[in-house]
Design a protein around this motif. Structure first.
Motif, mmCIF file in Angstrom:
data_model
loop_
_atom_site.group_PDB
_atom_site.id
_atom_site.type_symbol
_atom_site.label_atom_id
_atom_site.label_comp_id
_atom_site.label_asym_id
_atom_site.label_seq_id
_atom_site.Cartn_x
_atom_site.Cartn_y
_atom_site.Cartn_z
ATOM 1 N N THR A 21 9.183 30.658 48.352
ATOM 2 C CA THR A 21 10.166 30.418 47.404
ATOM 3 C C THR A 21 11.538 31.347 47.806
ATOM 4 O O THR A 21 12.548 30.884 46.839
ATOM 5 N N MET A 23 12.068 34.325 47.370
ATOM 6 C CA MET A 23 12.321 35.485 46.173
ATOM 7 C C MET A 23 12.518 36.856 47.017
ATOM 8 O O MET A 23 13.003 37.667 46.653
ATOM 9 N N ILE A 68 13.655 38.127 36.730
ATOM 10 C CA ILE A 68 13.560 36.702 37.134
ATOM 11 C C ILE A 68 12.362 36.014 36.431
ATOM 12 O O ILE A 68 11.424 36.659 36.589
ATOM 13 N N LEU A 70 10.381 32.684 36.364
ATOM 14 C CA LEU A 70 10.018 31.276 37.182
ATOM 15 C C LEU A 70 8.777 30.542 36.501
ATOM 16 O O LEU A 70 7.928 30.991 36.051
ATOM 17 N N ARG A 86 13.720 25.560 46.527
ATOM 18 C CA ARG A 86 13.957 25.522 45.078
ATOM 19 C C ARG A 86 13.270 24.489 44.435
ATOM 20 O O ARG A 86 13.134 24.326 43.186
ATOM 21 N N TYR A 89 9.963 25.792 42.021
ATOM 22 C CA TYR A 89 9.706 26.510 41.072
ATOM 23 C C TYR A 89 11.122 25.837 39.931
ATOM 24 O O TYR A 89 11.795 25.282 40.363
ATOM 25 N N GLU A 90 10.781 26.379 38.845
ATOM 26 C CA GLU A 90 11.990 26.103 37.782
ATOM 27 C C GLU A 90 12.334 27.253 37.459
ATOM 28 O O GLU A 90 11.544 28.144 36.831
ATOM 29 N N ASP A 91 13.490 27.868 37.286
ATOM 30 C CA ASP A 91 14.269 29.021 37.077
ATOM 31 C C ASP A 91 14.693 28.944 35.332
ATOM 32 O O ASP A 91 15.304 28.468 34.841
ATOM 33 N N THR A 93 15.352 32.069 34.021
ATOM 34 C CA THR A 93 15.951 33.276 34.012
ATOM 35 C C THR A 93 17.089 33.220 32.891
ATOM 36 O O THR A 93 18.082 32.506 33.154
#
Length: 137
Positions: A21, A23, A68, A70, A86, A89-91, A93
């Motif tokens: 992802t 990160m 963060i 997620l 992208r 995941y769904e962010d 934050t």
């Protein structure tokens, strides 16, 4: 041929998922992050890089400058471009705070157009800067 069983949710190691992802820059950095206790899955801290995550899990990361949150949307196959990562995941934050904290250096900046510092202001600035460089002169 269907067996009537629900499909098994895809699972993936947390260190691989964080790497795919984007990160973290490397898988070894992801392992270090997990082992240090900076990763929580569904509210529980994870200390093993081999911990499996699946679709729907909530991941909380504590990075150097930000936290963060997620939600896992899928398992990755490779470390691809950002657009591909992208989709994994769904962010969730929260946005950064409205008033960022200023460092001591930023607070010591003079406003444009306020003229040259007076002798007293110059001495105070020299004392402040000597505290930062460690010379103490």
């Amino acid at each position: 041929m269907t067996t009537g069983e629900p499909p098994v949710a895809e699972r993936q190691r947390i260190d691989k998922w964080l790497f795919f992802t984007r990160m973290v820059k490397s898988r070894s950095l992801a392992q270090t992050l997990v082992e240090a206790g900076h990763v929580a899955v569904n509210g529980r801290k994870v200390h093993q890089p081999s911990h499996a995550v699946r679709t729907g899990d909530r991941i909380e990361l504590t990075l150097e400058r930000r936290d963060i949150v997620l939600v896992v949307r899928g398992a990755g196959k490779r470390r691809g471009p950002f657009e591909e990562a992208r989709l994994l995941y769904e962010d969730l934050t929260p946005p950064p705070e409205a008033t960022p904290r200023l460092s001591a250096f930023e607070q010591a900046q003079r406003q444009p157009g306020s003229g040259r510092p007076t002798k007293r202001e110059r001495r105070a600035l020299d004392n402040l800067l000597s505290d930062f460089d460690g010379t103490g002169e």
